[in-house]
Design a protein around this motif. Sequence first.
Motif, PDB file in Angstrom:
ATOM      1  N   GLY A 135     -14.118 -16.908  -4.233  1.00 41.45           N
ATOM      2  CA  GLY A 135     -13.416 -15.638  -4.367  1.00 41.45           C
ATOM      3  C   GLY A 135     -11.992 -15.643  -3.847  1.00 41.45           C
ATOM      4  O   GLY A 135     -11.322 -14.628  -3.922  1.00 41.45           O
ATOM      5  N   LEU A 136     -11.521 -16.737  -3.298  1.00 45.88           N
ATOM      6  CA  LEU A 136     -10.128 -16.811  -2.857  1.00 45.88           C
ATOM      7  C   LEU A 136      -9.216 -16.750  -4.069  1.00 45.88           C
ATOM      8  O   LEU A 136      -9.378 -17.513  -5.009  1.00 45.88           O
ATOM      9  N   LYS A 137      -8.291 -15.818  -4.025  1.00 49.85           N
ATOM     10  CA  LYS A 137      -7.342 -15.678  -5.124  1.00 49.85           C
ATOM     11  C   LYS A 137      -5.975 -16.160  -4.646  1.00 49.85           C
ATOM     12  O   LYS A 137      -5.652 -16.023  -3.475  1.00 49.85           O
ATOM     13  N   PRO A 138      -5.176 -16.703  -5.526  1.00 49.59           N
ATOM     14  CA  PRO A 138      -3.839 -17.139  -5.099  1.00 49.59           C
ATOM     15  C   PRO A 138      -2.936 -15.932  -4.862  1.00 49.59           C
ATOM     16  O   PRO A 138      -2.929 -14.990  -5.645  1.00 49.59           O
ATOM     17  N   TYR A 139      -2.230 -15.955  -3.752  1.00 52.89           N
ATOM     18  CA  TYR A 139      -1.240 -14.921  -3.462  1.00 52.89           C
ATOM     19  C   TYR A 139       0.106 -15.454  -3.911  1.00 52.89           C
ATOM     20  O   TYR A 139       0.509 -16.544  -3.524  1.00 52.89           O
ATOM     21  N   GLN A 140       0.784 -14.663  -4.728  1.00 51.98           N
ATOM     22  CA  GLN A 140       2.064 -15.103  -5.263  1.00 51.98           C
ATOM     23  C   GLN A 140       3.129 -14.056  -4.987  1.00 51.98           C
ATOM     24  O   GLN A 140       2.822 -12.887  -4.736  1.00 51.98           O
ATOM     25  N   LYS A 141       4.358 -14.484  -5.036  1.00 49.47           N
ATOM     26  CA  LYS A 141       5.490 -13.584  -4.833  1.00 49.47           C
ATOM     27  C   LYS A 141       5.347 -12.372  -5.750  1.00 49.47           C
ATOM     28  O   LYS A 141       5.080 -12.509  -6.940  1.00 49.47           O
ATOM     29  N   GLY A 142       5.480 -11.196  -5.172  1.00 53.10           N
ATOM     30  CA  GLY A 142       5.391  -9.964  -5.940  1.00 53.10           C
ATOM     31  C   GLY A 142       4.008  -9.349  -5.971  1.00 53.10           C
ATOM     32  O   GLY A 142       3.822  -8.259  -6.515  1.00 53.10           O
ATOM     33  N   ASP A 143       3.017 -10.018  -5.385  1.00 53.28           N
ATOM     34  CA  ASP A 143       1.642  -9.507  -5.403  1.00 53.28           C
ATOM     35  C   ASP A 143       1.401  -8.337  -4.456  1.00 53.28           C
ATOM     36  O   ASP A 143       0.442  -7.600  -4.615  1.00 53.28           O
ATOM     37  N   TRP A 144       2.249  -8.171  -3.447  1.00 49.67           N
ATOM     38  CA  TRP A 144       2.006  -7.160  -2.421  1.00 49.67           C
ATOM     39  C   TRP A 144       1.750  -5.777  -3.016  1.00 49.67           C
ATOM     40  O   TRP A 144       0.757  -5.126  -2.683  1.00 49.67           O
ATOM     41  N   LYS A 145       2.603  -5.318  -3.883  1.00 51.99           N
ATOM     42  CA  LYS A 145       2.437  -3.988  -4.479  1.00 51.99           C
ATOM     43  C   LYS A 145       1.163  -3.905  -5.306  1.00 51.99           C
ATOM     44  O   LYS A 145       0.432  -2.916  -5.253  1.00 51.99           O
ATOM     45  N   ALA A 146       0.886  -4.931  -6.079  1.00 49.27           N
ATOM     46  CA  ALA A 146      -0.315  -4.923  -6.917  1.00 49.27           C
ATOM     47  C   ALA A 146      -1.589  -4.921  -6.073  1.00 49.27           C
ATOM     48  O   ALA A 146      -2.576  -4.282  -6.428  1.00 49.27           O
ATOM     49  N   ILE A 147      -1.544  -5.632  -4.956  1.00 53.33           N
ATOM     50  CA  ILE A 147      -2.722  -5.712  -4.088  1.00 53.33           C
ATOM     51  C   ILE A 147      -2.955  -4.399  -3.348  1.00 53.33           C
ATOM     52  O   ILE A 147      -4.086  -3.946  -3.216  1.00 53.33           O
ATOM     53  N   THR A 148      -1.903  -3.786  -2.855  1.00 51.68           N
ATOM     54  CA  THR A 148      -2.059  -2.586  -2.029  1.00 51.68           C
ATOM     55  C   THR A 148      -2.123  -1.280  -2.828  1.00 51.68           C
ATOM     56  O   THR A 148      -2.620  -0.284  -2.324  1.00 51.68           O
ATOM     57  N   LYS A 149      -1.657  -1.284  -4.060  1.00 41.30           N
ATOM     58  CA  LYS A 149      -1.618  -0.052  -4.863  1.00 41.30           C
ATOM     59  C   LYS A 149      -2.967   0.646  -4.995  1.00 41.30           C
ATOM     60  O   LYS A 149      -3.030   1.867  -4.845  1.00 41.30           O
ATOM     61  N   PRO A 150      -4.077  -0.059  -5.248  1.00 45.16           N
ATOM     62  CA  PRO A 150      -5.363   0.639  -5.391  1.00 45.16           C
ATOM     63  C   PRO A 150      -5.803   1.385  -4.128  1.00 45.16           C
ATOM     64  O   PRO A 150      -6.669   2.243  -4.190  1.00 45.16           O
ATOM     65  N   TYR A 151      -5.205   1.052  -2.992  1.00 45.25           N
ATOM     66  CA  TYR A 151      -5.608   1.658  -1.722  1.00 45.25           C
ATOM     67  C   TYR A 151      -4.633   2.727  -1.255  1.00 45.25           C
ATOM     68  O   TYR A 151      -4.733   3.199  -0.123  1.00 45.25           O
ATOM     69  N   ALA A 152      -3.697   3.121  -2.088  1.00 41.86           N
ATOM     70  CA  ALA A 152      -2.691   4.110  -1.705  1.00 41.86           C
ATOM     71  C   ALA A 152      -3.379   5.376  -1.187  1.00 41.86           C
ATOM     72  O   ALA A 152      -4.287   5.907  -1.815  1.00 41.86           O
ATOM     73  N   GLY A 153      -2.953   5.818  -0.029  1.00 40.51           N
ATOM     74  CA  GLY A 153      -3.513   7.026   0.570  1.00 40.51           C
ATOM     75  C   GLY A 153      -4.816   6.809   1.317  1.00 40.51           C
ATOM     76  O   GLY A 153      -5.412   7.762   1.811  1.00 40.51           O
TER      77      GLY A 153
END
Length: 106
Positions: free
Chosen positions: A24-42
């Motif tokens: 289940g380890l996924k590669p973290y790449q430049k620009g992923d921060w927003k995509a990763i955190t967006k579903p958890y907004a709020g």
Amino acid sequence: MKFIAIFLACIFALFSNAYAQTNGLKPYQKGDWKAITKPYAGHPLVIHFWGVTCSPCAREMPLWGKFIAQHKNAEIIFVQVDDVSVESAAKMLSNAQLKDANSYMI
């Protein structure tokens, strides 16, 4: 035609094996921060940066595993930051009962 079927079967086996090893380890790449955190907004979110070669991390990862087992709705993302093999990181996650956790590897 038989050659193509064998070739495709070999490719499938190789990719299946590689996917299974990452646990289940996924590669973290430049620009992923927003995509990763967006579903958890709020919502509360813990992002834990850890490393295989980090002694304190090795001691606390099993504690994270216990925490997640007790708090199924906790939103935690693990980001492995060491320059190590995927297998090493996956083994540490597995030993800590975190193989199914939301995990990324830089």
